[in-house]
Design a protein around this motif. Structure first.
Motif, short mmCIF file in Angstrom:
data_model
loop_
_atom_site.label_atom_id
_atom_site.label_comp_id
_atom_site.label_asym_id
_atom_site.label_seq_id
_atom_site.Cartn_x
_atom_site.Cartn_y
_atom_site.Cartn_z
N PHE A 860 57.18 88.05 52.44
CA PHE A 860 56.77 88.39 53.80
C PHE A 860 56.54 87.16 54.67
CE2 PHE A 860 55.24 91.80 51.01
CZ PHE A 860 55.83 92.91 51.60
N LEU A 861 56.45 85.98 54.07
CA LEU A 861 56.07 84.77 54.80
C LEU A 861 57.27 84.09 55.45
CD1 LEU A 861 53.57 83.25 52.20
CD2 LEU A 861 53.04 84.63 54.24
N ILE A 862 56.99 83.37 56.51
CA ILE A 862 58.00 82.54 57.17
C ILE A 862 57.41 81.15 57.38
CG2 ILE A 862 59.17 84.46 58.31
CD1 ILE A 862 57.60 83.78 60.86
N PRO A 863 58.23 80.11 57.41
CA PRO A 863 57.70 78.77 57.72
C PRO A 863 57.10 78.77 59.13
CG PRO A 863 59.92 78.65 56.81
CD PRO A 863 59.68 80.08 57.13
N GLY A 864 55.98 78.09 59.26
CA GLY A 864 55.34 77.99 60.57
C GLY A 864 54.27 79.03 60.75
N LYS A 865 54.16 79.56 61.95
CA LYS A 865 53.08 80.48 62.29
C LYS A 865 53.36 81.87 61.73
CE LYS A 865 50.51 82.36 66.23
NZ LYS A 865 50.38 82.40 67.71
N ASN A 866 52.34 82.46 61.09
CA ASN A 866 52.42 83.82 60.55
C ASN A 866 51.25 84.63 61.10
OD1 ASN A 866 54.40 83.90 57.87
ND2 ASN A 866 53.59 81.86 58.33
N THR A 867 51.46 85.93 61.24
CA THR A 867 50.38 86.82 61.66
C THR A 867 49.95 87.69 60.47
OG1 THR A 867 51.89 88.58 62.37
CG2 THR A 867 51.26 86.92 64.01
N ILE A 868 48.68 88.04 60.45
CA ILE A 868 48.17 88.92 59.40
C ILE A 868 47.26 89.96 60.03
CG2 ILE A 868 46.24 87.36 58.88
CD1 ILE A 868 46.50 88.33 55.93
N LYS A 869 47.43 91.20 59.59
CA LYS A 869 46.57 92.30 60.02
C LYS A 869 46.05 93.00 58.77
CE LYS A 869 48.25 96.21 61.72
NZ LYS A 869 48.82 97.22 62.65
N ILE A 870 44.75 93.20 58.71
CA ILE A 870 44.13 93.82 57.54
C ILE A 870 43.26 94.98 57.99
CG2 ILE A 870 42.69 93.44 55.50
CD1 ILE A 870 43.26 90.44 55.77
N GLU A 871 43.67 96.17 57.60
CA GLU A 871 42.91 97.38 57.92
C GLU A 871 41.96 97.67 56.76
OE1 GLU A 871 44.88 101.32 59.28
OE2 GLU A 871 44.41 101.58 57.15
N VAL A 872 40.67 97.71 57.05
CA VAL A 872 39.66 97.90 56.00
C VAL A 872 38.89 99.19 56.25
CG1 VAL A 872 37.63 96.93 54.85
CG2 VAL A 872 39.46 95.41 55.65
N VAL A 873 38.70 99.95 55.19
CA VAL A 873 37.86 101.16 55.27
C VAL A 873 36.61 100.94 54.42
CG1 VAL A 873 39.69 102.79 55.81
CG2 VAL A 873 39.25 102.21 53.42
N ASN A 874 35.48 101.42 54.93
CA ASN A 874 34.22 101.26 54.20
C ASN A 874 33.76 102.61 53.65
OD1 ASN A 874 33.31 102.44 56.62
ND2 ASN A 874 31.35 101.36 56.53
#
Length: 928
Positions: A860-874
């Protein structure tokens, strides 16, 4: 209209139904996972509160269950919610049957199936069970007469509510050992027409009384007396209500279900004396005094224990024949299966489990696992540990009987309400898998109409596996994991090499009490102290796999090519082990010797010493002694002896491991690494299911008993790869809390790639840039966005909305990868409260729902800038806490209402706030 529905169901099931089809093995994809069929997915017990259901809501929730990855539902109607009585539907009424038919049709269209409790609440009973068919108990009364005296009072029961108690025996015992049957001398007036001519006499009256137990947690239309399970006529009366309501036609129900036997004090049935005489060969009427004995007198303890052993064996036969087999035959006539929880029954659990199509165990409470980071709060658990050996009674009955599916009522009181995480569920379900269970039923899901305010309707002992649970948006992570595991664990056949005899007569030979109900909660009394249990624990620890055998099973066991065959489709066993036991039937001993004569290997830990019961005691003792005298053992090796007979050998010795080694029956040495395992045999080789419940990473090479080409399958991620082998050893990396499957094939199979081992870690990349937290779903209100320079529990913001919130928060950030040169990158989320779904550069990585909260993300990674989104349920806990602090009314049910884990009134207002969200630290580690 209803007739048309019946005809449709009859046609569909005559077209599709087959007992074998309902228990098929998984069809394997080439070099991959077996195709996921609906019985491989987790199912759930589905409580219909007050039967207040309607087609619109049923349609909605079935879609939600299907989308979350459930394979089926088991309908169990129970008590209802206060204030909704006008919505209640009477059980088995035409309106109720219409709801059942709608459910079956809609579930089938979604690729799901439906099971149904043959009753409401538990145990079986209802309004049609009149006193004459209700659960029965033995009541005894003692009188004393001296010479010349007459009994002036009627012989009746001195107990309230027993007006219908029936006198079944009246026996007099003289001082010199005389025993007289006085029953024929009782007049219509219930007075005794007899007087002793000499001495002092004790007179014991035996009555068939009623327990007055009623159905527990009954639904509308299901209230009434509990059934007399020991009487075939009463069982037939009970089942006739269903057959009549069904029009004697199939309903599309896959399996009818019976919960654990909780028929309290049901120690008798009116036909008991006749059955006892026929089965045991002597009159129980002559021993009423001994049957009523407390068992504390040293001088009478042996005879009392023997009598009660015969009594318990008779209970076993009555329950097996009159209820279990009877009910199963009834279900088969309706083109359905039976699924039964035999534990708690007053009988041989192995035979009772074996008499149904799907044996079902249950786990109650939670186990301790030393998995790193696994939460176990003492105040939120019951002081009960599920026992894997107990679960093996159900799996043994299935394995020896050639049945594919073994189910479990799962997660009952795993933790306090609203505090159960997927991480806590995972090792508990894995322990079931290791015990041979392969068909998980959640305990459970309460049907809740869409107009009921949050948290909806709830059952008092559930882990709340329902769409109102704040964890529900990510439940598919757990469900898919279970489905992948069960797709393999239902494939092929179990691969257990040992068959261990269960000495039931040692359990039954107890002078205390009367009926002996072998409960899950009482294993410390009837199971743990036995040599059988200790041997099983020892063999499991050193790497052997086994199933249990009853006397009935051994009667039909044969030997083929020196392997023990217990049924046409059952497992073939390499040896039979008889643990140290005091008592055995001569017929069973002779059968065991005969199995050895025909080629089997048999091991006695010690030779049995006596026969059980009182029936023909001295003659049977002679038979046992004669059979034992033929076993002329000779020293074979230090520590054990052997006796050669026919084509086989009988060994005698306490060190079972030495004898197994002598016979080249190998243990799996992989357990020395700290791993636990179970195996399945398939046409191309074998599957190994490996579980790491230790506190350490296990990175080692394993020697497997099965040789061949090894493929690694990760059931959490579905990743597959060819394993590295060296000198017939397989390399394994498995973290604390992780599981893997190994498929060992006799010939090579094409796989997508080789398994990537994580060998050379470089410095971890910390994801410590600013995080934006945005709340998307939940309540009571969505908190405002948070900007976080350091990850922390979202409850630490001080905002009341965040503290009270249960739902979903989404974290967003960016990070840089200078060059994508490593062979793999592992994302570590650190601490997650409680489950996470991850996207990188807009592509979904997956649900990371359990310890260790890690995922391989290189692709999933690319060289340089990467974005990450993490949906968390409690968890739901903080919102429930807030509601109880504010005294918002949310629990108002009939019957037990709603209780905490200690069965006290539930109140969360004093709870501490539970950490919520992503607390990290989050990092990415490159591996070269």
């Amino acid at each position: 209209m209803q007739t048309k529905i019946f005809i449709l169901f009859t046609f569909l099931y005559s077209l599709n139904f087959n007992l074998a089809d309902a228990q098929t093995s998984g069809i394997e994809k080439p070099a991959g996972w077996p195709i996921i069929e609906n019985q491989m997915k987790p199912w759930t017990r589905w409580w219909w509160m007050g039967n207040a259901v309607n087609d619109k809501d049923l349609e909605l929730v079935l879609q939600q269950y299907s989308q979350a990855g459930l394979g089926g539902v088991e309908i169990t109607p129970i008590y209802g919610a206060v204030g909704y009585e006008n919505k209640y539907i009477n059980f088995l009424s035409p309106e109720w049957l219409s709801a059942l038919h709608f459910t079956v049709t809609r579930a089938n269209s979604l690729g799901m199936e439906v099971d149904m409790n043959t009753g409401t609440g538990w145990p079986f009973g209802g309004p049609h069970i009149k006193p004459e068919n209700a659960a029965t108990k033995l009541i005894t009364r003692k009188f004393t007469l001296n010479a010349g005296e007459k009994l002036n009072e009627p012989i009746t029961v001195k107990e309230d509510g027993q007006d219908l108690a029936e006198l079944q025996a009246l026996t007099a015992y003289g001082e010199s050992g005389e025993v007289l049957n006085l029953f024929p001398l009782v007049q219509v007036s219930k007075l005794l027409n007899w007087s002793p001519t000499s001495g002092r006499w004790e007179i014991y009256a035996a009555f068939a009384g009623k327990t007055h137990q009623k159905v527990k947690r009954a639904a509308p239309g299901g209230e009434g007396f509990t059934l007399d399970h020991l009487d075939s006529n009463s069982v037939n009366v009970y089942l006739k209500r269903f057959a009549d309501a069904f029009g004697k036609r199939p309903q599309g129900v896959r399996a009818f279900f019976n919960d654990s036997y909780e028929v309290y004090g049901a120690s008798w049935t009116p036909t008991f004396l006749a059955h006892f005489k026929k089965a045991r060969g002597y009159d129980l009427e002559n021993y009423i005094r001994e049957l009523a004995d407390s068992g504390n007198n040293d001088s009478t303890r042996e005879i009392v224990a023997r009598l009660k052993s015969d009594y318990r064996e008779t209970m076993d036969e009555l329950l097996l024949e009159n209820f279990t087999q009877n009910w199963t035959n009834w279900a088969h006539n309706l083109k359905s299966l039976t699924k039964n929880q035999s534990h708690g029954s007053p009988g041989n659990l192995l035979d009772l489990y074996g008499a149904v199509d799907i044996p079902e165990t249950e786990i109650f409470g939670s186990s301790y696992f030393p998995i790193v980071g696994l939460r176990r709060d003492s105040g939120d658990i019951r002081n009960v540990d599920p026992d894997p050996i107990m679960s093996k009674f159900a799996s043994s009955a299935a394995n020896t009987g050639g049945k594919t599916l073994i189910s479990s009522e799962t997660f009952t009181w795993l933790t306090e309400h609203f505090k159960t995480s997927f991480s806590q569920c995972k090792p508990e379900v894995e322990q079931l898998f290791l015990s041979g269970i392969n068909h998980i039923f959640y305990h459970g899901t309460t049907n809740s109409p869409s107009n009921i305010p949050w948290p909806g309707w709830l059952f008092y002992a559930s882990v709340e596996m329902n769409p109102n649970n704040s964890l529900w948006p990510q439940a598919k992570g757990l469900n898919d994991y279970i489905a992948r595991c069960q797709s393999i664990l239902q494939s092929g056949k179990p691969d257990n090499e040992l068959l261990i005899y269960w000495p039931i007569y040692d359990v039954w030979n107890n002078s205390k009490g009367m009926e002996m109900t072998l409960k899950v909660h009482d294993v410390d009394k009837w199971l743990h102290p036995t040599s059988f249990y200790k041997l099983c624990k020892q063999l499991s620890k050193i790497g052997y796999s086994f199933d249990f055998a009853s006397d009935r099973l051994l009667r039909k066991t044969t030997v083929n090519n020196k392997l023990l065959s217990t049924s046409e489709n059952g497992t073939a066993y390499k040896t039979l082990i008889v643990p140290e036991c005091e008592m055995i039937n001569p017929e069973t001993l002779d059968k065991i010797i005969g199995l050895a004569y025909n080629g089997a290997i048999v091991i006695f830990q010690q030779l049995p010493k006596d026969v059980p019961g009182l029936s023909d005691l001295e003659e049977r003792r002679k038979m046992l002694k004669a059979s034992l005298s033929k076993l002329t053992f000779k020293n074979s090796a230090p520590g054990f002896k052997q006796y050669v007979t026919g084509k086989g050998i009988i060994f005698l010795g306490n060190n079972i491991e030495e004898i197994l080694n002598f016979n080249r029956i190998k243990r799996e040495t992989l357990v020395d690494s700290g791993l636990e395992f179970t195996r399945r045999q398939i046409a191309s080789g074998k599957y190994y299911y490996l579980v790491n419940h230790s506190s350490k990473l296990i990175d080692t090479t394993l020697s497997l008993n099965e040789k061949g080409y090894v493929t690694i399958l990760d059931p959490q991620t579905e990743v597959i790869g060819t394993a590295t082998k060296k000198e017939n050893k397989v390399r394994i990396q498995i973290s604390s809390g992780q599981t893997l499957f190994l498929r060992v094939d006799k010939s090579p199979k094409t796989t997508a790639s080789y398994w990537v081992y994580l060998d050379k870690p470089e410095k971890a990349i910390a994801l410590n840039k600013q995080w934006i937290l945005h709340f998307t779903k939940g309540g009571p209100e969505l908190p405002p966005d948070q900007t976080l320079n350091t990850l922390r529990s979202w409850t630490d913001s001080g905002d009341p909305k965040s503290i009270a919130f249960a739902g979903t928060g989404v974290y967003s950030s960016t990070f840089n990868i200078e060059s994508k040169s490593a062979k793999e990158y592992v994302l570590d989320l650190g601490k997650v409260n409680e489950s996470a779904r991850v996207w990188i550069n807009g592509k979904e990585v997956g649900i990371i729902w359990s310890i260790p909260f890690q995922a391989r993300i290189g692709k999933f990674l690319i060289p340089g800038k990467n974005t990450i989104k993490i949906e968390v349920v409690n968890l739901m806990a903080n919102r429930i806490r807030d509601m109880d602090i504010k005294k918002i009314k949310w629990k108002n049910y009939h019957e037990i209402n709603f209780v905490n884990i200690n069965y006290k009134d539930f109140d969360a207002s004093s709870w501490k706030v539970m950490p919520s969200g992503l607390t990290g630290p989050v990092s990415i580690t490159p591996y070269y």
